[in-house]
Design an enzyme around this catalytic site. Structure first.
Site, PDB file in Angstrom:
ATOM      1  N   LYS A  70      -4.870 -11.534  16.965  1.00  0.00           N
ATOM      2  CA  LYS A  70      -4.724 -10.545  18.041  1.00  0.00           C
ATOM      3  C   LYS A  70      -5.248 -11.048  19.390  1.00  0.00           C
ATOM      4  O   LYS A  70      -5.127 -10.358  20.400  1.00  0.00           O
ATOM      5  CB  LYS A  70      -5.430  -9.232  17.658  1.00  0.00           C
ATOM      6  N   ASP A  84       2.277 -11.765  17.001  1.00  0.00           N
ATOM      7  CA  ASP A  84       2.342 -10.426  16.424  1.00  0.00           C
ATOM      8  C   ASP A  84       3.794 -10.165  16.056  1.00  0.00           C
ATOM      9  O   ASP A  84       4.690 -10.439  16.864  1.00  0.00           O
ATOM     10  CB  ASP A  84       1.875  -9.401  17.476  1.00  0.00           C
ATOM     11  N   ARG A  92       0.828  -1.211   0.000  1.00  0.00           N
ATOM     12  CA  ARG A  92       0.000   0.000   0.000  1.00  0.00           C
ATOM     13  C   ARG A  92       0.855   1.250   0.000  1.00  0.00           C
ATOM     14  O   ARG A  92       1.880   1.323   0.666  1.00  0.00           O
ATOM     15  CB  ARG A  92      -0.854   0.032   1.281  1.00  0.00           C
ATOM     16  N   ASP A 139      40.164 -31.256  -1.958  1.00  0.00           N
ATOM     17  CA  ASP A 139      38.691 -31.188  -1.870  1.00  0.00           C
ATOM     18  C   ASP A 139      38.194 -29.748  -1.801  1.00  0.00           C
ATOM     19  O   ASP A 139      38.662 -28.960  -0.987  1.00  0.00           O
ATOM     20  CB  ASP A 139      38.204 -31.925  -0.615  1.00  0.00           C
ATOM     21  N   GLY A 188       0.206   6.230   9.365  1.00  0.00           N
ATOM     22  CA  GLY A 188       0.889   5.040   9.914  1.00  0.00           C
ATOM     23  C   GLY A 188       2.337   5.325  10.276  1.00  0.00           C
ATOM     24  O   GLY A 188       2.966   6.267   9.767  1.00  0.00           O
ATOM     25  N   HIS A 205       7.301  -7.439   8.124  1.00  0.00           N
ATOM     26  CA  HIS A 205       6.667  -6.832   9.302  1.00  0.00           C
ATOM     27  C   HIS A 205       5.935  -7.839  10.170  1.00  0.00           C
ATOM     28  O   HIS A 205       5.529  -7.526  11.285  1.00  0.00           O
ATOM     29  CB  HIS A 205       5.690  -5.735   8.855  1.00  0.00           C
ATOM     30  N   TYR A 242      -3.935 -10.404  -3.108  1.00  0.00           N
ATOM     31  CA  TYR A 242      -3.956  -9.809  -1.776  1.00  0.00           C
ATOM     32  C   TYR A 242      -4.814 -10.625  -0.807  1.00  0.00           C
ATOM     33  O   TYR A 242      -4.304 -11.219   0.149  1.00  0.00           O
ATOM     34  CB  TYR A 242      -4.436  -8.359  -1.875  1.00  0.00           C
ATOM     35  N   ASP A 281       7.445  -6.226   3.328  1.00  0.00           N
ATOM     36  CA  ASP A 281       6.377  -7.101   3.808  1.00  0.00           C
ATOM     37  C   ASP A 281       5.948  -8.260   2.921  1.00  0.00           C
ATOM     38  O   ASP A 281       6.391  -8.420   1.798  1.00  0.00           O
ATOM     39  CB  ASP A 281       5.174  -6.269   4.222  1.00  0.00           C
ATOM     40  N   LEU A 316       2.780  -2.322  17.565  1.00  0.00           N
ATOM     41  CA  LEU A 316       3.117  -0.921  17.796  1.00  0.00           C
ATOM     42  C   LEU A 316       2.253  -0.293  18.878  1.00  0.00           C
ATOM     43  O   LEU A 316       2.673   0.657  19.539  1.00  0.00           O
ATOM     44  CB  LEU A 316       2.979  -0.138  16.490  1.00  0.00           C
ATOM     45  N   VAL A 317       1.047  -0.851  19.083  1.00  0.00           N
ATOM     46  CA  VAL A 317       0.156  -0.286  20.105  1.00  0.00           C
ATOM     47  C   VAL A 317       0.874  -0.281  21.462  1.00  0.00           C
ATOM     48  O   VAL A 317       0.823   0.710  22.199  1.00  0.00           O
ATOM     49  CB  VAL A 317      -1.166  -1.095  20.168  1.00  0.00           C
TER      50      VAL A 317
END
Ligand code: GDG
Length: 732
Positions: free
Chosen positions: A278, A372, A10, A500, A29, A165, A86, A141, A376-377
């Site tokens: 989650k 996860d 994206r 060798d 973001g 990610h 997608y 990603d 980031l939260v």
């Protein structure tokens, strides 16, 4: 002027269509912020899907033009591509498998894979339309795993970084995917591959070394003579933004509002995108258990739960949403009182100002994903705690738990543990909250998003330099000519050849690597020249070299320098060395043979070799390092050296090495041309021992003390053949 090209599925933008007009608004973001400083500079760009299907050519032209102003280049996808590449492959194969949900949610459809390849090619074509030599390309990603190799095939020298990610799963999960080799080969087109955690790195290296025929040494993979570095780069957030938002007037207002609405109750915050990874249902279960076990918590604790809508047209996600609705409804209907609702549940997204006010106010943040990549939260909550208080409860399955070790770390499957963690959090003394929060705030502040971007780019540049310095030492056409010229001009030469890996490729059966006709021809021609002394210097047994080479006119050195044979004479062994130590070491090695199927012991005059080439991948390495540890002290007491080689561990007298052996032939002799070829750790001793004027050549791409590199035995034979074409020198 070289440029940087960022590529992700994206674009960092939202496009909406109101009546006949397209409206562009930038996305907020973390990645967009972190890379903002990069892609908006100079002629740098960001390539990606604009997030909306645009069918008419004139609309595409219009949107492309608008995006160009923002340094963005669109990859337009039609509905079928979005469905299959997608929704289909990325989200119904890669997402579930990489989050350990293969058995429940993965759907391996051939047509999805076909589209995945085609769309990755579409991205490649857009990159190729603008990329030039010297550019740096950073691909992001799981939707674009094939892209690095697709670009590499067209632009062999360009710098490519790749970052995943989401988690990289263990080989046991990853191997389930029918197209596993293609996916790994795709990723290996990059020069630097980054993950959030060291566990992901280990999993990736494990999967690669088991699935593909590549060489791996610590975190460097060598494929087609190119070294690819794999490392963890835990992603950070725009810490300053979250630390300063609570100072803004509108945010302050919202903070007051929240405080007033929840006066007598502790506020627990939970924020996620709608996704089975989650752990939202499990979290609700733990919250319910807490209400059940702790009646005094009624009216004292409130869960503020935001679930951001995501892909809820897909049946599995719609089902999850319905389940959450039901569970929240149940809990609220059982425990609600006139003045209190246990769960405030929102299925929608909020402006960042509202999130900031919630982060700043909530007493506890409950982050319990089942898996996860990073999360980031959890970091945003920490950055927003400008008063240094508050408690983070964090799942050990989130990448961020590896850094935020001062959180209360829980196993999200253990409902009882999560429930106890909530009780611990709401009653945690302020000093303890501050101690933990201060440590975590320092970490989130230092390892912020700009730091992440910087260290990734710095490392990518280093990797490229490392590759270039190896390339520079690769024997080029010009170097080859100058070596041949020196050869032609000289009259007393000595040529050291390892066997060798240098003259022949490795074989899993050591008996199989016998010399072929071409090799005999080269060696014979070389030694026919009276100016040449050809020396074969090998770790193999003298019986073995004798069988293969006694009829030739070359000097033989066996067992790293324990045995010597001058042409036309008999073998003699180096004197004054003891082999009594073998009585102690052999039984120890035998216990390893008994415990490691496929391994065996080879006995030489002054050494014992434990071979594990045919043992289970990974098990041999594990046992070898165990054996190394086991023998460490005994070996030094007895004057022995332990050499960990290619699927072998050799124990030998310290006084023997190829370097010393080579010197016995060169010292006091006035050779005007000394050259040595070798491929492994034992040959390094020769490279170091020979005089500065010697030409030393490493075969393969591992780091070496040699001056030059050749890629493989084919190249060695080619160079030696060139020598044989100049044999008409009169010895003076
Ligand atoms: C993937 C990996 C990895 C949430 N609600 C709202 C809102 N958000 C923002 C948060 C946060 C982001 O969304 C969610 O990021 P996470 O890291 O938690 O999760 P994923 O979306 O699954 O991201 C993950 C990440 O990539 C980065 O590498 O950490 O493991 O799965 O920034 O603040 N933002 C706004 N309103 C909301 O209601 N504005």
């Amino acid at each position: 002027m070289p440029k940087t090209i960022i590529v992700s599925n994206r674009l960092p933008i939202k496009i909406s269509k109101a009546e006949d007009e397209y409206i562009l608004s930038p996305s907020e973001g973390g990645l967009a912020t972190g890379l903002g400083s990069i892609y908006k500079q100079g002629n740098n760009v960001w390539i990606g899907w604009p997030g909306i299907e645009i069918t008419e050519q004139q609309d595409k032209d219009y949107v492309s033009h608008q995006l160009k102003e923002l340094s963005l280049i669109p990859v337009f996808l039609d509905q079928e591509e979005i469905n299959q590449y997608y929704e289909g492959f990325s989200n119904e194969v890669l997402w579930p498998v990489f989050h350990y949900y293969a058995s429940t949610y993965a759907n391996y459809k051939q047509s999805n894979w076909d589209y995945y390849q085609a769309v990755n090619q579409k991205f490649r074509d857009i990159i190729l339309s603008i990329a030039e030599p010297g550019d740096i390309i950073w691909i992001h990603d799981y939707q674009l795993l094939l892209l690095p190799a697709l670009v590499r095939n067209e632009l062999p020298d360009v710098s490519i970084g790749f970052f995943l990610h989401i988690p990289f799963p263990s080989h046991e999960m990853f191997r389930l995917i029918p197209w596993r080799s293609e996916l790994l080969e795709g990723m290996l087109g990059a020069d630097l591959i980054g993950f959030h955690t060291f566990d992901d790195v280990r999993h990736f290296l494990g999967a690669t070394s088991r699935i593909l025929p590549v060489n791996t040494s610590s975190n460097i993979i060598t494929m087609d003579e190119r070294s690819i570095v794999v490392e963890s780069f835990p992603m950070g957030i725009d810490e300053q933004k979250y630390a300063t938002l609570p100072l803004q007037d509108d945010v302050k207002e919202q903070i007051e509002q929240i405080k007033n609405s929840f006066i007598n109750t502790k506020l627990i915050l939970s924020i996620d995108r709608l996704d089975y990874s989650k752990g939202i249902l499990q979290r609700l279960q733990a919250f319910e258990l807490m209400l059940e076990l702790c009646p005094e918590c009624i009216e004292k604790i409130t869960l503020y739960m935001i679930v951001v809508p995501s892909r809820d047209t897909v049946p599995q996600y719609a089902h999850l949403r319905d389940e959450i609705d039901k569970r929240v409804g149940n809990i609220n209907s059982i425990y609600r009182t006139m003045d209190w609702t246990p769960i405030h549940y929102y299925y929608r997204s909020f402006p960042i100002e509202t999130l900031s006010a919630l982060y700043h106010t909530a007493d506890v943040c409950l982050v319990t994903p089942m898996r996860d990549g990073m999360n980031l939260v959890s970091k945003e909550y920490i950055a927003s705690r400008t008063n240094n208080d508050g408690v983070l409860i964090l799942s050990e399955m989130a990448g961020s738990s590896k850094e935020l070790i001062d959180a209360i770390i829980v196993n999200p499957n253990n409902t009882g543990e999560v429930c106890r963690a909530i009780l611990q959090a709401i009653s945690m003394p302020l000093e303890e909250q501050q101690r933990r929060m201060t440590a975590m705030r320092q970490l989130v502040s230092k390892f912020n998003i700009s730091h992440w971007v910087k260290i990734f780019f710095d490392r990518l540049k280093e990797v490229k330099l490392m590759q270039r310095s190896m390339q520079a030492r690769h024997v080029s056409f010009a170097t080859e000519q100058s070596i041949i010229n020196r050869y032609i001009k000289t009259k007393k030469r000595i040529i050291f050849l390892d066997y060798d890996g240098t003259l022949v490729n490795f074989k899993s059966n050591i008996e199989q690597a016998s010399p072929d006709e071409e090799l005999y021809n080269i060696i014979n021609k070389l030694s026919e020249d009276p100016a040449n002394q050809v020396v074969l210097i090998s770790g193999r047994k003298h019986e073995n070299l004798n069988q293969w080479f006694s009829h030739t006119d070359i000097y033989l050195i066996a067992e790293h320098g324990s045995w010597f044979k001058k042409p036309g004479t008999n073998w003699h062994k180096i004197s004054g060395l003891s082999d009594q130590w073998k009585h102690d070491i052999y039984p120890i090695l035998e216990t390893y043979v008994d415990r490691t199927p496929g391994s065996f012991i080879e006995e030489k005059t002054y050494s014992l070799v434990w071979h594990y080439r045919k043992s289970q991948n990974g098990l041999g390495e594990l046992r070898a390092s165990e054996l190394m540890n086991n023998l460490k002290y005994l070996a030094s007491d007895k004057g022995l050296q332990l050499l960990a080689g290619d699927k072998v561990l050799e124990v030998k007298n310290m006084d023997i090495n190829k370097g010393k052996a080579a010197l016995t032939l060169t010292e006091g002799k006035d050779y005007d041309f000394i050259i040595a070829f070798g491929d492994d750790y034992t040959d390094e001793d020769i490279f170091k021992a020979l005089p500065e004027t010697a030409i030393t050549i490493k075969v393969g791409s591992n780091l070496s003390a040699a001056k030059f590199y050749l890629r493989n035995p084919i190249e060695v034979r080619k160079l030696l053949t060139s020598f044989t074409q100049h044999t008409t020198v009169e010895v003076g």
